[in-house]
Design an enzyme around this catalytic site. Structure first.
Site, PDB file in Angstrom:
ATOM      1  N   LYS A 209     -20.141  -0.239   4.473  1.00 52.91           N
ATOM      2  CA  LYS A 209     -20.188   0.511   3.219  1.00 52.91           C
ATOM      3  C   LYS A 209     -18.890   0.273   2.460  1.00 52.91           C
ATOM      4  O   LYS A 209     -17.835   0.782   2.825  1.00 52.91           O
ATOM      5  CB  LYS A 209     -20.364   2.020   3.445  1.00 52.91           C
ATOM      6  CG  LYS A 209     -20.811   2.739   2.162  1.00 52.91           C
ATOM      7  CD  LYS A 209     -20.340   4.174   2.079  1.00 52.91           C
ATOM      8  CE  LYS A 209     -18.918   4.280   1.580  1.00 52.91           C
ATOM      9  NZ  LYS A 209     -18.745   3.782   0.176  1.00 52.91           N
ATOM     10  N   PRO A 210     -18.945  -0.529   1.389  1.00 53.37           N
ATOM     11  CA  PRO A 210     -17.738  -0.720   0.576  1.00 53.37           C
ATOM     12  C   PRO A 210     -17.521   0.460  -0.352  1.00 53.37           C
ATOM     13  O   PRO A 210     -18.423   1.279  -0.561  1.00 53.37           O
ATOM     14  CB  PRO A 210     -18.076  -1.990  -0.220  1.00 53.37           C
ATOM     15  CG  PRO A 210     -19.566  -1.923  -0.403  1.00 53.37           C
ATOM     16  CD  PRO A 210     -20.098  -1.272   0.867  1.00 53.37           C
ATOM     17  N   GLY A 263      -8.864   4.342   4.652  1.00 56.89           N
ATOM     18  CA  GLY A 263      -8.888   5.243   3.511  1.00 56.89           C
ATOM     19  C   GLY A 263      -7.876   6.359   3.686  1.00 56.89           C
ATOM     20  O   GLY A 263      -6.891   6.221   4.421  1.00 56.89           O
ATOM     21  N   GLU A 285      -7.395   3.477   9.818  1.00 62.45           N
ATOM     22  CA  GLU A 285      -6.186   3.051   9.106  1.00 62.45           C
ATOM     23  C   GLU A 285      -6.086   3.947   7.893  1.00 62.45           C
ATOM     24  O   GLU A 285      -6.865   3.828   6.951  1.00 62.45           O
ATOM     25  CB  GLU A 285      -6.276   1.568   8.732  1.00 62.45           C
ATOM     26  CG  GLU A 285      -4.951   0.965   8.304  1.00 62.45           C
ATOM     27  CD  GLU A 285      -4.726   1.060   6.814  1.00 62.45           C
ATOM     28  OE1 GLU A 285      -3.937   1.956   6.407  1.00 62.45           O
ATOM     29  OE2 GLU A 285      -5.310   0.287   6.066  1.00 62.45           O
ATOM     30  N   LEU A 286      -5.116   4.873   7.916  1.00 61.90           N
ATOM     31  CA  LEU A 286      -5.091   5.967   6.959  1.00 61.90           C
ATOM     32  C   LEU A 286      -3.891   5.850   6.018  1.00 61.90           C
ATOM     33  O   LEU A 286      -3.368   4.768   5.792  1.00 61.90           O
ATOM     34  CB  LEU A 286      -5.121   7.292   7.720  1.00 61.90           C
ATOM     35  CG  LEU A 286      -6.289   7.412   8.728  1.00 61.90           C
ATOM     36  CD1 LEU A 286      -6.207   8.716   9.503  1.00 61.90           C
ATOM     37  CD2 LEU A 286      -7.635   7.256   8.052  1.00 61.90           C
ATOM     38  N   ARG A 313       3.071  -5.135  -5.574  1.00 60.94           N
ATOM     39  CA  ARG A 313       1.855  -5.865  -5.207  1.00 60.94           C
ATOM     40  C   ARG A 313       0.666  -4.927  -5.382  1.00 60.94           C
ATOM     41  O   ARG A 313       0.658  -3.804  -4.889  1.00 60.94           O
ATOM     42  CB  ARG A 313       1.945  -6.344  -3.757  1.00 60.94           C
ATOM     43  CG  ARG A 313       0.764  -7.193  -3.333  1.00 60.94           C
ATOM     44  CD  ARG A 313       1.017  -7.845  -1.989  1.00 60.94           C
ATOM     45  NE  ARG A 313       1.171  -6.876  -0.921  1.00 60.94           N
ATOM     46  CZ  ARG A 313       0.434  -6.870   0.205  1.00 60.94           C
ATOM     47  NH1 ARG A 313      -0.499  -7.777   0.387  1.00 60.94           N
ATOM     48  NH2 ARG A 313       0.654  -5.986   1.137  1.00 60.94           N
ATOM     49  N   CYS A 319      -1.613   0.866   0.742  1.00 59.20           N
ATOM     50  CA  CYS A 319      -1.142   1.824   1.741  1.00 59.20           C
ATOM     51  C   CYS A 319       0.209   1.414   2.315  1.00 59.20           C
ATOM     52  O   CYS A 319       0.953   2.254   2.815  1.00 59.20           O
ATOM     53  CB  CYS A 319      -2.170   1.985   2.857  1.00 59.20           C
ATOM     54  SG  CYS A 319      -2.642   0.435   3.642  1.00 59.20           S
ATOM     55  N   GLU A 415       1.884  10.137  -1.147  1.00 53.13           N
ATOM     56  CA  GLU A 415       1.649   8.711  -1.358  1.00 53.13           C
ATOM     57  C   GLU A 415       1.381   8.499  -2.851  1.00 53.13           C
ATOM     58  O   GLU A 415       0.401   9.008  -3.396  1.00 53.13           O
ATOM     59  CB  GLU A 415       0.453   8.256  -0.523  1.00 53.13           C
ATOM     60  CG  GLU A 415       0.267   6.757  -0.509  1.00 53.13           C
ATOM     61  CD  GLU A 415      -0.802   6.326   0.483  1.00 53.13           C
ATOM     62  OE1 GLU A 415      -0.777   5.156   0.895  1.00 53.13           O
ATOM     63  OE2 GLU A 415      -1.663   7.156   0.846  1.00 53.13           O
TER      64      GLU A 415
END
Length: 513
Positions: A209-210, A263, A285-286, A313, A319, A415
């Site tokens: 699921k993109p 995400g 991967e958060l 970039r 992230c 973030e």
């Protein structure tokens, strides 16, 4: 050893690193690229291109807010159909010799490089990043197919006598099964291949699921995989605006044995709770909050060069982006002046103008970053440098350097995910480390120091899964990508990236003395 993509990646990033030279690469958007994907039939289930049960959703170009495609919108029934196809294909794909899987992945790598410009164009259309950034991402994304093509044939295992004697222990690895992959919008090519490649190399089948913001690149990648020889049902694509419904259906399905998610930490926490109900194998991967440390003896030319790449970039929407700059008081004024001059020279605009910095992904993203800057200024920070932004309907935000940022500013705790660089002066190393590690995030960090030994000692004390030492890039398919604390669980890339899609099994074999 480093993989072959690094030099290519850095070359295409030169237009960010060298603000005085915006580069010559531009993109001419071609509507036929989108039309050829047949986005209204974007579900790919068992090799069949389908419409979605929930109708269609629009994909916009964030550079001008025009609708560039209407894409099939999947519902929960589509999600389960994708699992049906993946489960039906699993036995055959698992039984395929590793060499055969490897050759397919090698072909996928070659096809991505063949179509690199077209794929980069798609990325710029739906994501907005500059063409140089987009092409760099495609080259990087393709490298995951090559790396895991090579890892697929390096089967691991162990054999030996038990300590008590009388048996031999045979250790092997098997694919975990159907894997659910959920990817974000900021790297629509690389985040897909970084998950698909190890899953296929291990012998798993996948449902992908993109992000709803950027499904077009995923459609193109899955089509290339079919051209490379991936059998029907091995890779199934489910674009959807109902992320909770689709992913929830997968996590509730006993046939899905793995979820790999990239995400936000908030969403990752929700998925972990759902995965706990069936004890699903998870990789997460958060979020990140990367510090960028500059010591008094650092090479400032190198530090500024690294800062340009680490911060800008993808327009800062990464992230791993440098989020907080900690510069020693002895050099902070000079670093800020040099860095600010480079930032002021950045060109901002749509990808087809050759600009170095594109828009943010949405109006909400612009509002959020703007509010963080306003709060920092209200608490004592000053705007040291900004780049010019064109008049446009797009979601553009001026690249900005903030100086004299107070330690308690909210912009240091969140973030940013945008082209804003807050700078904090430091003098005491222990206090520096307290500030650097004073967050629940621990994905990436950067250290610039003249004394390499000191740089490594600092890096060892930073609570982050990846540290760039005297360089502004940390990502590499040959390295284990991932974080500490609330920045994630597991690693992607390297040999461990393959192992994330495997189960370990051993046989205790009777062996009379």
């Amino acid at each position: 050893m480093p993989s072959g993509h690094e030099n290519d990646d850095e070359q295409v990033l030169d237009s960010i690193g060298d603000a005085a030279n915006p580069g010559t690469m531009t993109v001419c958007p071609d509507e036929t690229l989108v039309d050829a994907l047949d986005p209204t039939r974007a579900l790919i289930v068992g090799g069949e291109h389908r419409r979605g049960g929930a109708g269609l959703f629009d994909v916009e170009d964030p550079a001008d807010r025009r609708v560039i495609a209407a894409v099939a919108d999947a519902d929960r029934r589509d999600a389960i159909a994708a699992v049906d196809a993946a489960q039906a294909a699993f036995a055959g794909w698992r039984a395929l010799p590793p060499r055969s899987r490897s050759e397919i992945l090698h072909r996928a790598h070659a096809l991505m490089l063949r179509d690199a410009d077209d794929l980069a164009t798609l990325v710029t259309r739906e994501n907005g990043k500059s063409f140089a950034d987009a092409r760099g991402e495609v080259v990087y994304a393709a490298e995951f197919f090559r790396w895991f093509a090579e890892e697929a044939v390096r089967t691991g295992g162990d054999f030996g006598p038990s300590p008590a004697g009388g048996t031999r222990t045979l250790v092997t690895h098997r694919p975990v099964g159907v894997a659910a992959l959920v990817t974000p919008w900021n790297f629509p090519a690389a985040m897909a291949t970084r998950k698909i490649a190890p899953a296929l190399a291990a012998g798993c089948t996948v449902v992908l699921k993109p992000a709803a913001e950027t499904p077009l690149t995923a459609i193109a990648v899955v089509r290339l995989l079919a051209e490379a020889g991936v059998p029907d049902g091995v890779v199934n694509l489910v674009p959807s605006t109902d992320a909770a419904g689709v992913v929830g259906a997968w996590l509730a399905d006993a046939r899905v044995r793995k979820i790999s998610f990239t995400g936000s930490t908030r969403v990752g926490q929700l998925l972990l709770r759902q995965a706990a109900d069936r004890v699903v194998n998870t990789s997460m991967e958060l979020g990140g909050n990367a510090p960028f440390v500059v010591t008094a003896d650092a090479d400032l030319d190198a530090a500024v060069e690294g800062a340009m790449v680490a911060k800008f970039r993808g327009g800062g929407q990464a992230c791993t982006a440098a989020n907080r700059f900690y510069v020693h008081t002895d050099v902070v004024a000079e670093f800020t002046a040099r860095f600010g001059a480079r930032v002021e020279a950045l060109t901002v605009g749509p990808a087809d103008t050759g600009a170095q910095i594109g828009p943010l992904i949405s109006g909400a993203a612009v509002d959020r970053v703007t509010a963080l800057v306003a709060d920092a200024v209200a608490t004592g920070a000053r705007v040291a440098a900004t780049a010019a932004v064109p008049e446009s309907k797009g979601w553009f935000l001026a690249p900005t350097v903030l100086a004299d940022v107070p330690a308690g500013a909210a912009i240091l705790d969140e973030e940013i995910f945008g082209p804003v660089a807050p700078i904090v002066a430091w003098s005491d190393e222990e206090d520096l480390l307290r500030q650097v590690n004073g967050t629940e995030m621990g994905l990436a960090a950067y250290v610039y120091a003249g004394d390499l030994g000191r740089a490594l000692r600092l890096a060892e004390r930073i609570e982050a899964g990846m540290v760039g030492v005297n360089r502004g890039l940390v990502s590499d398919p040959a390295a284990p990508f991932g974080g500490m604390k609330q920045s994630g669980i597991g690693r992607e890339g390297a040999r461990v990236g393959l192992e994330e899609f495997c189960e370990t099994q051993f046989f205790s074999v009777d062996w009379p003395v």
